[in-house]
Design a protein around this motif. Sequence first.
Motif, PDB file in Angstrom:
ATOM      1  N   UNK A 136       0.815  -1.158   0.030  1.00 19.86           N
ATOM      2  CA  UNK A 136       0.136  -0.116  -0.042  1.00 19.86           C
ATOM      3  C   UNK A 136       1.089   1.393  -0.106  1.00 19.86           C
ATOM      4  N   UNK A 137       0.498   1.984  -0.903  1.00 23.22           N
ATOM      5  CA  UNK A 137       1.318   3.482  -1.094  1.00 23.22           C
ATOM      6  C   UNK A 137       0.652   4.443  -0.478  1.00 23.22           C
ATOM      7  N   UNK A 138      -0.751   4.596  -0.518  1.00 27.33           N
ATOM      8  CA  UNK A 138      -1.289   5.767  -0.108  1.00 27.33           C
ATOM      9  C   UNK A 138      -2.564   5.111   0.440  1.00 27.33           C
ATOM     10  N   UNK A 139      -3.292   6.266   1.274  1.00 25.02           N
ATOM     11  CA  UNK A 139      -4.526   6.044   2.027  1.00 25.02           C
ATOM     12  C   UNK A 139      -5.461   7.174   1.820  1.00 25.02           C
ATOM     13  N   UNK A 140      -6.830   7.228   1.716  1.00 25.20           N
ATOM     14  CA  UNK A 140      -7.629   8.085   1.790  1.00 25.20           C
ATOM     15  C   UNK A 140      -9.178   7.597   2.133  1.00 25.20           C
ATOM     16  N   UNK A 141      -9.909   8.492   2.186  1.00 23.46           N
ATOM     17  CA  UNK A 141     -11.118   8.286   2.677  1.00 23.46           C
ATOM     18  C   UNK A 141     -12.321   7.594   1.797  1.00 23.46           C
ATOM     19  N   UNK A 142     -12.392   7.966   0.691  1.00 21.94           N
ATOM     20  CA  UNK A 142     -13.601   7.426  -0.177  1.00 21.94           C
ATOM     21  C   UNK A 142     -14.750   7.614   0.382  1.00 21.94           C
TER      22      UNK A 142
END
Length: 243
Positions: free
Chosen positions: A202-208
């Motif tokens: 996993x490179x990035x995270x966000x909320x969606x």
Amino acid sequence: MFSFFAKKYFFVDLLEGFTDFHNHILPGIDDGSPDVETSLQLLKKFEEFGVTSFVHTPHVMNDYYPNTPDTINAALKELKAAQPEHIKNSAAAEYMMDQPLMDKIDDEKLLKISGNFSLVEMSFLQPPINLKEIIFALQNKGHVLILAHPERYGFFHASDLRKYSSLKTRGCYFQLNMLSLSEHYGKGIQKMAFKLLENQMIDYISSDTHRLEHLEKLQNIKLKSKEIEMLKPVIENSKSLFA
């Protein structure tokens, strides 16, 4: 004495100064916020977590959500006119990788998250038959691809990460959904989320985020210290997109 009760920490405590770059907050143009009032409620809730910077990414999905830069920027303008001045936001899109997208890439400038990074997704039912060709065509146009929520593509789960590794080899970056850290999408999705994290895929995270319920669930996610440590570099890498 050994304790069976490992201390847990709230995930949202890690988000101070974070830019949320995958969400459906723009009003009235996809399956996210239906109106400006709801969008403002979402922004206000995010602010409780220390998040005041956004890149909005409405769906671009053939006949369902046939958004264009014009419709997206119009919704962004409407939101900016109503929001508090300290909120920082811009707009990109979450592009469905399908043939209609291929038909438009020569004629329409696709919106990017930051620099040359573009957010793409696949159907949850099956990958496109010509997935490799789509990836190549987009990359050939200068797009650096961030694949949204890879943990949610159940058709990849049985491959023991081989299909995920193939996408990484082809230059795709992976963005984890925050709610996948919980059982929101199901236990299988949660399990794969942590498996991808443990394997440093996993490179990035966000909320969606689509609705207020998502943020209310997000603020209740508690994680073990070792899980928090796995997530810290992903969060910092996500912040670096906008440094």
